[in-house]
Design a protein around this motif. Structure first.
Motif, PDB file in Angstrom:
ATOM      1  N   MET A 175      50.792  50.175  37.193  1.00 13.77           N
ATOM      2  CA  MET A 175      50.530  51.589  37.416  1.00 13.77           C
ATOM      3  C   MET A 175      49.428  51.766  38.457  1.00 13.77           C
ATOM      4  O   MET A 175      49.521  52.615  39.354  1.00 13.77           O
ATOM      5  N   GLN A 176      48.390  50.947  38.363  1.00 15.62           N
ATOM      6  CA  GLN A 176      47.301  51.037  39.333  1.00 15.62           C
ATOM      7  C   GLN A 176      47.743  50.569  40.722  1.00 15.62           C
ATOM      8  O   GLN A 176      47.318  51.120  41.738  1.00 15.62           O
ATOM      9  N   ALA A 177      48.614  49.562  40.755  1.00 18.31           N
ATOM     10  CA  ALA A 177      49.136  49.094  42.040  1.00 18.31           C
ATOM     11  C   ALA A 177      49.970  50.181  42.710  1.00 18.31           C
ATOM     12  O   ALA A 177      49.841  50.425  43.924  1.00 18.31           O
ATOM     13  N   ARG A 178      50.807  50.865  41.949  1.00 18.01           N
ATOM     14  CA  ARG A 178      51.625  51.942  42.521  1.00 18.01           C
ATOM     15  C   ARG A 178      50.748  53.077  43.037  1.00 18.01           C
ATOM     16  O   ARG A 178      51.035  53.687  44.071  1.00 18.01           O
ATOM     17  N   HIS A 179      49.652  53.357  42.322  1.00 17.49           N
ATOM     18  CA  HIS A 179      48.726  54.393  42.772  1.00 17.49           C
ATOM     19  C   HIS A 179      48.067  53.984  44.090  1.00 17.49           C
ATOM     20  O   HIS A 179      47.915  54.796  45.010  1.00 17.49           O
ATOM     21  N   VAL A 284      35.456  47.978  36.535  1.00 16.14           N
ATOM     22  CA  VAL A 284      34.290  47.206  36.140  1.00 16.14           C
ATOM     23  C   VAL A 284      33.913  46.145  37.174  1.00 16.14           C
ATOM     24  O   VAL A 284      32.743  45.749  37.269  1.00 16.14           O
ATOM     25  N   VAL A 285      34.875  45.696  37.972  1.00 15.41           N
ATOM     26  CA  VAL A 285      34.585  44.660  38.969  1.00 15.41           C
ATOM     27  C   VAL A 285      33.519  45.132  39.960  1.00 15.41           C
ATOM     28  O   VAL A 285      32.600  44.389  40.317  1.00 15.41           O
ATOM     29  N   ALA A 286      33.631  46.375  40.408  1.00 12.14           N
ATOM     30  CA  ALA A 286      32.661  46.908  41.372  1.00 12.14           C
ATOM     31  C   ALA A 286      31.257  46.913  40.782  1.00 12.14           C
ATOM     32  O   ALA A 286      30.275  46.581  41.469  1.00 12.14           O
ATOM     33  N   CYS A 315      45.743  42.366  41.480  1.00 11.59           N
ATOM     34  CA  CYS A 315      44.375  42.130  40.999  1.00 11.59           C
ATOM     35  C   CYS A 315      43.531  41.469  42.086  1.00 11.59           C
ATOM     36  O   CYS A 315      42.349  41.792  42.233  1.00 11.59           O
ATOM     37  N   GLU A 316      44.123  40.539  42.841  1.00  6.28           N
ATOM     38  CA  GLU A 316      43.367  39.933  43.934  1.00  6.28           C
ATOM     39  C   GLU A 316      43.096  40.950  45.033  1.00  6.28           C
ATOM     40  O   GLU A 316      41.978  41.028  45.559  1.00  6.28           O
ATOM     41  N   LEU A 317      44.102  41.728  45.390  1.00  3.40           N
ATOM     42  CA  LEU A 317      43.930  42.752  46.429  1.00  3.40           C
ATOM     43  C   LEU A 317      42.795  43.705  46.059  1.00  3.40           C
ATOM     44  O   LEU A 317      41.903  43.986  46.864  1.00  3.40           O
ATOM     45  N   GLN A 318      42.827  44.183  44.822  1.00  6.87           N
ATOM     46  CA  GLN A 318      41.798  45.109  44.355  1.00  6.87           C
ATOM     47  C   GLN A 318      40.422  44.447  44.328  1.00  6.87           C
ATOM     48  O   GLN A 318      39.422  45.044  44.728  1.00  6.87           O
ATOM     49  N   GLU A 327      37.056  47.023  53.393  1.00  7.92           N
ATOM     50  CA  GLU A 327      36.913  48.441  53.070  1.00  7.92           C
ATOM     51  C   GLU A 327      37.863  48.836  51.936  1.00  7.92           C
ATOM     52  O   GLU A 327      38.931  48.252  51.758  1.00  7.92           O
ATOM     53  N   ARG A 328      37.452  49.843  51.174  1.00  8.60           N
ATOM     54  CA  ARG A 328      38.314  50.360  50.114  1.00  8.60           C
ATOM     55  C   ARG A 328      39.634  50.852  50.708  1.00  8.60           C
ATOM     56  O   ARG A 328      39.650  51.541  51.730  1.00  8.60           O
ATOM     57  N   GLY A 329      40.709  50.464  50.074  1.00  9.49           N
ATOM     58  CA  GLY A 329      42.032  50.869  50.532  1.00  9.49           C
ATOM     59  C   GLY A 329      42.662  49.932  51.535  1.00  9.49           C
ATOM     60  O   GLY A 329      43.844  50.062  51.860  1.00  9.49           O
ATOM     61  N   SER A 330      41.882  48.939  52.028  1.00  4.42           N
ATOM     62  CA  SER A 330      42.391  48.058  53.085  1.00  4.42           C
ATOM     63  C   SER A 330      42.694  46.644  52.589  1.00  4.42           C
ATOM     64  O   SER A 330      42.911  45.739  53.396  1.00  4.42           O
ATOM     65  N   GLY A 331      42.741  46.446  51.275  1.00  8.60           N
ATOM     66  CA  GLY A 331      42.961  45.113  50.730  1.00  8.60           C
ATOM     67  C   GLY A 331      44.272  44.489  51.162  1.00  8.60           C
ATOM     68  O   GLY A 331      44.351  43.275  51.394  1.00  8.60           O
ATOM     69  N   GLY A 332      45.309  45.305  51.281  1.00  8.17           N
ATOM     70  CA  GLY A 332      46.603  44.787  51.716  1.00  8.17           C
ATOM     71  C   GLY A 332      46.556  44.285  53.144  1.00  8.17           C
ATOM     72  O   GLY A 332      47.000  43.171  53.451  1.00  8.17           O
TER      73      GLY A 332
END
Length: 417
Positions: A175-179, A284-286, A315-318, A327-332
Motif C-alpha cells: 500500500m505504501q509502495a503504491r502511494h 520510524v526509519v527517518a 523497503c530499500e527504496l524508502q 532526496e525524498r521521492g527520488s529513491g527509484g
C-alpha cells in the motif's frame, strides 16, 4: 562512558535448515565469532540471545539457555554467564546487539555477545510458520489496525485488500509502495532494478540463500505476490544464525595488536519505536537515522556503504530516502542511476540484502552487521566493494504499529586501521 568495539562476527549460511537444531546453529556461530575475534569463550561476561520462533518448536521460555547450555557445559562459554532473551520481530537481532553495546558502554561488562538463532520453517505445520509473522502485529486488538488500514487505504486512494493466505506485512508495504508510485512517479521497474541488483550481489555471497541472478525483466515478469510486488522483490523464509562480539576500550587495550587493528568501532547504535501515523508521514526509519547521525557526529555523506532492511524492494527504496542518501521521492531514480550498486557511489545491500541473502528474523540484524564488518575490514572476498570503505550503516526494523515498524535500529560503524 566506554566506547564499544566489534571484535568478531560470524554467520551461518541463511537458508531452510529443517534438519539442523537450534543448538547446532548456535554452536557454529559461537565458535565462529570466538575464532574471528581471537579471544577465549571464558572472556564473555554477558550474552543477549535473539529469537522469535523457538516457541513454535516447543520452547517458549529460556530459549538462549536451551540453545547454549551444551557450550557452557563443555567449557566453551562460562558456566554461569547470564543470558538475557530478547524478541522484537524482525528487529530482534539488532535489539540484542543494542543491549550488548549498552552493557559495555555502561561499564557493567567488558565483553558481551549478541547471538541470534532462528528456524522460521516448521516443516510439518505450515500454519505455525505463518503464525510466526502474525505475531508481529497486535493480535489482542485486531479491530484497531483493521479499521486503521482500511481508512488509510481509502483516504490515500490506494485501497486495502489483504488476503488470509498472505503475510500482512506485504500488504502494508505494498500500500505504501503504491502511494509512493502515485505521488512521486516511482515505477515497478524501479523496484525490479533493486531486486535484480540484490540478487546479482548474492551470487558472490557464500552465506546467501539465493545465489542466482534475476534480470530486471525477469523480476518484473515473476509471479505476482501483491501489487506492485513480484516474488523476486520479496524476502524468503529463512533459517540461520549470526553473532557479534562487543568489547570495551579497556578490554581492547589488552588485546593483541592484530586483534586491535581489526576492531570496528560502534559510532552509534540507536533504537526508536514506531507509532500510529498517516501514510504520507515519515516513518520510524527517518527518526532513528536522525538520532544515529547525531550520536555519531556524522551525516549521510559520511556513509560509504549500507545494509538496509529490504523485506521488499520498496523497503530499500524508502530507506535510501529516509536515511538521507537521496532526496525524498527520488529513491527509484537513485537506484536506477547505479549509485547503490556494488560499484556505485554508495553500495547498498552488497550482501544481497534480505531479498537474496535471506531473512531469519532473530539472526537478520546481526547478519547485516556481520556483512558490514567484513566490508569495512576489507575481508569480504569476492563481495568486497572497495578498499576505501571506512564507515558503514545498518538499518533493521521489525513488527508493525499501524504503518510504522514497531522498532527500528540504525547502527553506524567505523574501521580506522
Amino acid at each position: 562512558m566506554s566506547n564499544a568495539w566489534i571484535l568478531g562476527t560470524a554467520s551461518t549460511v541463511f537458508q531452510k535448515w529443517p534438519d539442523r537444531t537450534f543448538r547446532d546453529l548456535a554452536k557454529e556461530v559461537v565458535e565462529g565469532v570466538l575464532s574471528d575475534s581471537g579471544i577465549a569463550g571464558s572472556d564473555v561476561e554477558h550474552i543477549v540471545f535473539a529469537n522469535c520462533a523457538m516457541g513454535a518448536h516447543g520452547q517458549d521460555n529460556i530459549r538462549g539457555q536451551v540453545a547454549l547450555t551444551a557450550l557452557m557445559r563443555d567449557g566453551r562459554l562460562p558456566a554461569r554467564v547470564p543470558i538475557v532473551n530478547v524478541e522484537a520481530g524482525c528487529a530482534t537481532g539488532s535489539a540484542a546487539f543494542h543491549a550488548a553495546v549498552s552493557a559495555v558502554r555502561a561499564g557493567d561488562v567488558d565483553v558481551a555477545l549478541a547471538i541470534g538463532v532462528e528456524k522460521t520453517l516448521v516443516p510439518d505445520d505450515p500454519v505455525r510458520t505463518f503464525q510466526l509473522f502474525s505475531g508481529g502485529i497486535d493480535q489482542r486488538h485486531k479491530h484497531e489496525w483493521r479499521t486503521f488500514f482500511a481508512e488509510q487505504g481509502k483516504r490515500s486512494g490506494m485501497g486495502w485488500t489483504p488476503h488470509k493466505h498472505r503475510i500482512l506485512f506485504l500488504d502494508v508495504h505494498a500500500m505504501q509502495a503504491r502511494h509512493h508510485m502515485a505521488t512521486h512517479g516511482t515505477t515497478a521497474e524501479h523496484l525490479a532494478v533493486i531486486a535484480s541488483k540484490n540478487h546479482g550481489n548474492a551470487v558472490h555471497n557464500p552465506r546467501a540463500q539465493y545465489r542466482f541472478e534475476v534480470p530486471v525483466a525477469a523480476a518484473l515478469a515473476d509471479k505476482e505476490v501483491v501489487e506492485p510486488f513480484t516474488r523476486s522483490m520479496c524476502s524468503p523464509l529463512s533459517d540461520g544464525a549470526a553473532a557479534v562480539l562487543v568489547c570495551s576500550d579497556a578490554f581492547l587495550a589488552r588485546c593483541t595488536k592484530q586483534t586491535a587493528r581489526r576492531a570496528v568501532q560502534v559510532r552509534a547504535s540507536v533504537l526508536v519505536g514506531g507509532t500510529w501515523r498517516n501514510i504520507e508521514d515519515d516513518n520510524v526509519v527517518a527518526h532513528a537515522a536522525a538520532r544515529a547521525y547525531d550520536r555519531a557526529g556524522l551525516t549521510p555523506d559520511d556513509i560509504d556503504i549500507a545494509e538496509v532492511h529490504d523485506a521488499t524492494s520498496y523497503c530499500e527504496l524508502q530507506a535510501t530516502e529516509l536515511l538521507g542518501f537521496c532526496e525524498r521521492g527520488s529513491g527509484g531514480a537513485y537506484a536506477a542511476s547505479g549509485a547503490t550498486a556494488r560499484d556505485g557511489a554508495r553500495p547498498v545491500n552488497a550482501s544481497g540484502g534480505l531479498i537474496s541473502k535471506g531473512h531469519p528474523l532473530g539472526a537478520t540484524g546481526l547478519g547485516m552487521i556481520d556483512e558490514l564488518v567484513r566490508q569495512l575490514r576489507g575481508e569480504a572476498g569476492a563481495l568486497q566493494v572497495s578498499s576505501n570503505v571506512r564507515v558503514g550503516l545498518q538499518q533493521n526494523a521489525g513488527g508493525l504499529i499501524g504503518l510504522d515498524e514497531a522498532l527500528c535500529h540504525v547502527g553506524i560503524f567505523e574501521h580506522r586501521a
